[in-house]
Design an enzyme around this catalytic site. Sequence first.
Site, PDB file in Angstrom:
ATOM      1  CG  ASP A   6       5.872  -2.651   0.433  1.00 32.66           C
ATOM      2  OD1 ASP A   6       4.978  -2.006   0.990  1.00 32.66           O
ATOM      3  OD2 ASP A   6       5.644  -3.402  -0.538  1.00 32.66           O
ATOM      4  CB  CYS A  69       4.604   0.465   2.622  1.00 33.43           C
ATOM      5  SG  CYS A  69       3.083  -0.368   3.085  1.00 33.43           S
ATOM      6  CB  CYS A 180      -1.184   0.331  -3.118  1.00 33.59           C
ATOM      7  SG  CYS A 180      -0.416  -1.253  -2.688  1.00 33.59           S
TER       8      CYS A 180
HETATM    9  N1  DGL Z   1       2.617  -1.710  -0.793  1.00 34.79           N
HETATM   10  C1  DGL Z   1       1.719  -1.283   0.194  1.00 34.79           C
HETATM   11  C2  DGL Z   1       1.170   0.089  -0.024  1.00 34.79           C
HETATM   12  O1  DGL Z   1       1.818   0.900  -0.645  1.00 34.79           O
HETATM   13  C3  DGL Z   1       0.882  -2.251   0.971  1.00 34.79           C
HETATM   14  C4  DGL Z   1       0.134  -3.314   0.234  1.00 34.79           C
HETATM   15  C5  DGL Z   1      -0.405  -4.330   1.215  1.00 34.79           C
HETATM   16  O2  DGL Z   1       0.427  -4.974   1.853  1.00 34.79           O
HETATM   17  O3  DGL Z   1      -1.627  -4.452   1.358  1.00 34.79           O
HETATM   18  O4  DGL Z   1       0.116   0.429   0.451  1.00 34.79           O
END
Ligand code: DGL
Length: 260
Positions: A6, A69, A180
């Site tokens: 991630d 992610c 997210c």
């Molecule tokens: N954890 C990520 C997602 O699921 C990204 C968050 C980020 O780095 O802005 O979108």
Amino acid sequence: MIGVFDSGLGGLSVLSALTCALPDADYIYLADSANAPYGDKSEAFIQQRVLALGAHLVGAGCTMLVVACNTGTVAAIQSLRAAYPGIAVVGVEPGIKPAAESSLSRKIAVLATEATARSERLAQLVKQHATGVHVDIVACPGWATLVEQCHINDSGLARDAERWLDPLLASGVDRIVLGCTHYSFLSHVLQPIAGPRAELVDVSAAIARQAMRLHQGHGNSSGSLQLLTTGQSHRLRSALPLLGLDVLATRVRSITQVAV
Ligand code: DGL
């Protein structure tokens, strides 16, 4: 070995679900904390990071990759699959389908990073799975960073969440998709605001089930977990209890800073 990655700490929520579904597998988790958040970065940058992190994990012996992610998945999963045709690649995308299928009011909301919110892939998911359902897409700048800093009880966050969610709830939204993986660590703030009016939709457990179907164990795994970060390893170590991940912490064999 299953490689999970991630932009930072958010994917630990997916890793947690994976270790419940596949407790005996060996894992490497790679947090790109030096480059978090991804949400305000360009698609080209996110693609380049996803490919670099994937290459690092494949080089370390992973035979399955989980892009934990949403932002990375919507930007780059196709390139990653093309780069490693022999490797099972599982991605995480906002749970539009389960939310639309279960919504009684036919009104759902998606909370996501700016990059995911404006992505073509999200528009495609809505078109594909939410016909006849009203979908509000809300970008939540700053939330992933709060989780990176383990400020998950920040009062500004609760105020933002109320400001953004109250009108949606008043309009009848009854499903709120956590689009997210960082936001899973904010459920304790979001669910009380949603109250009985709306359910949060988190796809971590579904992703873990999908990984379980695709995973081919080799019989000699021991349930180990190596944590890697492009940020500072002591920050990753101290994040585990702060994010309520004490059970996951018991599996950790090593925490190492890496340059990727
Ligand atoms: N954890 C990520 C997602 O699921 C990204 C968050 C980020 O780095 O802005 O979108």
